[in-house]
Motif scaffolding. Structure first.
Motif, short mmCIF file in Angstrom:
data_model
loop_
_atom_site.label_atom_id
_atom_site.label_comp_id
_atom_site.label_asym_id
_atom_site.label_seq_id
_atom_site.Cartn_x
_atom_site.Cartn_y
_atom_site.Cartn_z
N PRO A 93 -5.84 6.31 -15.55
CA PRO A 93 -6.85 5.77 -14.63
C PRO A 93 -6.23 5.04 -13.45
N SER A 94 -5.16 4.28 -13.71
CA SER A 94 -4.54 3.55 -12.60
C SER A 94 -3.95 4.51 -11.58
N SER A 95 -3.32 5.61 -12.08
CA SER A 95 -2.76 6.58 -11.15
C SER A 95 -3.86 7.29 -10.39
N ARG A 96 -4.99 7.56 -11.07
CA ARG A 96 -6.11 8.20 -10.38
C ARG A 96 -6.68 7.27 -9.31
N GLN A 101 -7.42 5.88 -3.66
CA GLN A 101 -7.23 4.94 -2.55
C GLN A 101 -6.38 5.57 -1.45
N LEU A 102 -5.33 6.30 -1.87
CA LEU A 102 -4.47 6.96 -0.89
C LEU A 102 -5.24 8.03 -0.12
N ASN A 103 -6.05 8.80 -0.84
CA ASN A 103 -6.85 9.83 -0.17
C ASN A 103 -7.86 9.23 0.79
N ALA A 104 -8.46 8.10 0.36
CA ALA A 104 -9.42 7.43 1.25
C ALA A 104 -8.73 6.91 2.50
N ALA A 105 -7.54 6.34 2.32
CA ALA A 105 -6.80 5.84 3.48
C ALA A 105 -6.41 6.97 4.41
#
Length: 208
Positions: A93-96, A101-105
């Motif tokens: 879950p943390s990696s997801r 977050q990276l994709n949103a950024a």
């Protein structure tokens, strides 16, 4: 409690002064700072430092309290080791979340880039329009200057023609006046000759 008189250099007068300030024993002298001791009448800063050091030497180092041995702690029960599957499930879950977050950024950055490119394109189009408008204005101004020059030439030519006409009229009028003035004396002379002939003819008729 150790009496103040046991300190070297402390007599009855100094003992009285110290006790007047609440310093009743050698322990009090040690506990009092050098600055406070120097404020006692009859004691300077140097003497206060000597008294303070003498009190320390007389009393010696303070005894170190013995530490009680710490009670032996019972061995802590080891927690059962978590299986590897639980660890991987907790890590997934943390990696997801980090990926989300990276994709949103990245999406935000891409949207900002597209907006900047669109803004730059609009600015270029606006600049081109402004340049074309400026060129058209310069052409209009140049044409207007040419037209104004041509019009000025025409006006000057018309004015010159009008002046020449007026000059010609004036010259004609002057010529006519000179002609009339030349004709008048000739007429007057011819009139006088006729009158003389008529007079002579009249005289001849009377004599006859």
């Amino acid at each position: 409690m150790t009496a103040i008189r046991e300190l070297p250099g402390v007599g009855p007068v100094l003992e009285k002064s110290l006790k007047a300030q609440g310093v009743m024993s050698v322990e009090d002298v040690e506990a009092t700072s050098v600055e406070n001791l120097a404020g006692v009448s009859g004691i300077g800063h140097a003497r206060a430092a000597r008294l303070h050091q003498a009190a320390k030497d007389l009393l010696g180092p303070a005894p170190v309290p013995k530490r009680k041995p710490a009670p032996k702690s019972k061995a802590r029960a080891k927690a059962p080791a978590k299986p590897e599957a639980a660890k991987t499930e907790a890590a997934e879950p943390s990696s997801r979340e980090s990926e989300d977050q990276l994709n949103a950024a990245l999406a935000v950055a891409e949207a900002a880039r597209l907006a900047a490119e669109e803004k730059a394109a609009k600015a270029k189009i606006k600049a081109r329009k402004a340049a074309k408008k400026a060129e058209a204005l310069t052409l209009e101004m140049a044409e207007a200057r040419i037209k104004a020059k041509e019009k000025a030439k025409r006006v000057k030519a018309k004015a010159r023609k009008a002046i020449e006409r007026e000059k010609a009229k004036a010259a004609a009028i002057l010529a006519e006046k000179h002609g009339e003035a030349a004709e008048k004396p000739a007429k007057s002379k011819s009139g006088k000759g006729k009158s003389a002939k008529s007079k002579s003819s009249k005289k001849k008729a009377k004599k006859a």
